[in-house]
Design an enzyme around this catalytic site. Structure first.
Site, PDB file in Angstrom:
ATOM      1  N   ARG A  78     -15.047 -18.667  38.377  1.00  0.00           N
ATOM      2  CA  ARG A  78     -15.309 -19.515  37.207  1.00  0.00           C
ATOM      3  C   ARG A  78     -13.990 -19.871  36.517  1.00  0.00           C
ATOM      4  O   ARG A  78     -12.939 -19.343  36.839  1.00  0.00           O
ATOM      5  CB  ARG A  78     -16.232 -18.794  36.220  1.00  0.00           C
ATOM      6  N   ASP A 113     -13.121  -5.541  42.871  1.00  0.00           N
ATOM      7  CA  ASP A 113     -12.529  -5.018  41.641  1.00  0.00           C
ATOM      8  C   ASP A 113     -11.034  -4.919  41.913  1.00  0.00           C
ATOM      9  O   ASP A 113     -10.581  -4.027  42.644  1.00  0.00           O
ATOM     10  CB  ASP A 113     -13.112  -3.651  41.301  1.00  0.00           C
ATOM     11  N   VAL A 114     -10.273  -5.850  41.356  1.00  0.00           N
ATOM     12  CA  VAL A 114      -8.849  -5.961  41.685  1.00  0.00           C
ATOM     13  C   VAL A 114      -8.014  -4.789  41.189  1.00  0.00           C
ATOM     14  O   VAL A 114      -6.840  -4.670  41.544  1.00  0.00           O
ATOM     15  CB  VAL A 114      -8.261  -7.287  41.144  1.00  0.00           C
ATOM     16  N   ASN A 163      -5.319 -14.561  39.789  1.00  0.00           N
ATOM     17  CA  ASN A 163      -5.851 -15.190  38.578  1.00  0.00           C
ATOM     18  C   ASN A 163      -6.748 -14.260  37.763  1.00  0.00           C
ATOM     19  O   ASN A 163      -6.970 -14.504  36.585  1.00  0.00           O
ATOM     20  CB  ASN A 163      -6.630 -16.452  38.969  1.00  0.00           C
ATOM     21  N   SER A 205       0.482 -16.457  30.956  1.00  0.00           N
ATOM     22  CA  SER A 205      -0.015 -17.091  29.741  1.00  0.00           C
ATOM     23  C   SER A 205       1.148 -17.389  28.813  1.00  0.00           C
ATOM     24  O   SER A 205       2.188 -16.705  28.863  1.00  0.00           O
ATOM     25  CB  SER A 205      -1.007 -16.172  29.012  1.00  0.00           C
ATOM     26  N   TYR A 239      -2.915  -7.831  26.159  1.00  0.00           N
ATOM     27  CA  TYR A 239      -2.937  -9.051  26.972  1.00  0.00           C
ATOM     28  C   TYR A 239      -1.530  -9.636  27.104  1.00  0.00           C
ATOM     29  O   TYR A 239      -1.087  -9.999  28.208  1.00  0.00           O
ATOM     30  CB  TYR A 239      -3.882 -10.067  26.326  1.00  0.00           C
ATOM     31  N   ALA A 258       1.325  -8.107  26.800  1.00  0.00           N
ATOM     32  CA  ALA A 258       2.149  -7.205  27.616  1.00  0.00           C
ATOM     33  C   ALA A 258       1.822  -7.356  29.097  1.00  0.00           C
ATOM     34  O   ALA A 258       2.717  -7.366  29.948  1.00  0.00           O
ATOM     35  CB  ALA A 258       1.943  -5.762  27.168  1.00  0.00           C
ATOM     36  N   LYS A 291       0.625  -9.980  30.651  1.00  0.00           N
ATOM     37  CA  LYS A 291       1.084 -11.270  31.164  1.00  0.00           C
ATOM     38  C   LYS A 291       2.609 -11.332  31.242  1.00  0.00           C
ATOM     39  O   LYS A 291       3.171 -11.957  32.144  1.00  0.00           O
ATOM     40  CB  LYS A 291       0.534 -12.400  30.291  1.00  0.00           C
ATOM     41  N   ILE A 351      -6.263 -23.720  26.803  1.00  0.00           N
ATOM     42  CA  ILE A 351      -7.007 -24.470  27.805  1.00  0.00           C
ATOM     43  C   ILE A 351      -8.465 -24.574  27.364  1.00  0.00           C
ATOM     44  O   ILE A 351      -9.045 -23.603  26.860  1.00  0.00           O
ATOM     45  CB  ILE A 351      -6.933 -23.779  29.180  1.00  0.00           C
TER      46      ILE A 351
END
Length: 246
Positions: A15, A62-63, A89, A141, A154, A156, A158, A187
């Site tokens: 998605r 599950d990455v 991603n 990001s 988040y 940290a 990225k 976005i």
């Protein structure tokens, strides 16, 4: 851009930005592996993207789990004989001010957003190095460069992706592998659509181009960096943010 029957793995591909990237790659005739924590959504996206005339498969992944990542890449390699492109991603948010942030929320975001890039890249590069060709594109990001209140974990994660990508680029350039980052700004998504109009207008004022980006804006940059045409670009960050950060 001639991809000549290449195979791509897109994590978090069911998605949003991941789906748009999958669609962009499919339009170039690339065989796609849609990897996502939700097999149901990955299967739906795989069927939808498959209508563009390419072979696609959906896998539950599950990455943040090394055993799952290893098995997935081994299975893909056996199925298709190669992996040419990896798009990291997959990502989550667990927002909160630093003083209130739970350790579990910190760990979850770091594991899904950053550790996953290490795990997936490690497995993909192993295959790409034997081929002496590969493209790794990681999604970061704008907050990796600007910071953002309430998103210490988040931001940290990225920012960590940027350093990791540059290291991969230096380590494997001699094997014909490039590694780059695409860093989106604001976005248009279901989340931004739900914001009050006054909040959206305030956010847009921070963007010189005066609008939110689209998932296609991000996908277009990713497809280029995943292509043979980008072969002399590695260790770089492409900012897709309308000028919000320069």
């Amino acid at each position: 851009m001639d991809f000549n029957g290449q195979v791509a793995v897109v994590t978090g591909g069911a998605r949003g930005i991941g789906k748009a990237i999958a669609e962009g790659l499919a339009k170039k005739g690339i065989t796609l592996v849609i990897a996502d924590i939700s097999l149901e959504q990955a299967t739906e996206t795989s069927a939808e993207v498959g209508k563009l005339g390419v072979k696609t498969i959906a896998v539950k992944l599950d990455v943040s789990k090394s055993d799952e990542v290893t098995k997935t890449f081994e299975d893909v390699s056996k199925e298709f004989g190669r992996i040419d492109i990896l798009i990291n991603n997959a990502g989550i948010t667990r927002d909160g001010l630093v003083l209130r942030m739970k350790e579990d929320d910190w760990d979850a975001v770091i594991n899904i957003n950053l550790k996953s890039v290490f795990l997936c890249s490690k497995e993909a590069v192993k295959i790409m190095a034997k081929q002496r060709y590969g493209r790794v594109v990681n999604i970061a990001s704008v907050v990796a460069f600007m910071g953002n209140p309430g998103q210490a974990n988040y931001s940290a994660s990225k920012a960590g992706i940027v350093g990791l990508t540059k290291t991969i680029a230096k380590e494997y350039a001699s094997r014909g592998i490039t590694a780059n980052v695409v860093a989106p700004g604001f976005i248009t998504t279901a989340m931004t659509d739900a914001l009050p109009e006054n909040v959206k207008e305030e956010m847009k004022r921070a963007i010189p181009l005066g609008r939110f980006g689209t998932v296609e804006d991000v996908a277009n940059a990713v497809v280029f960096l995943a292509s043979p045409d980008s072969g002399y670009i590695t260790g770089q960050v492409v900012h897709v943010n309308g000028g919000m950060y320069m």
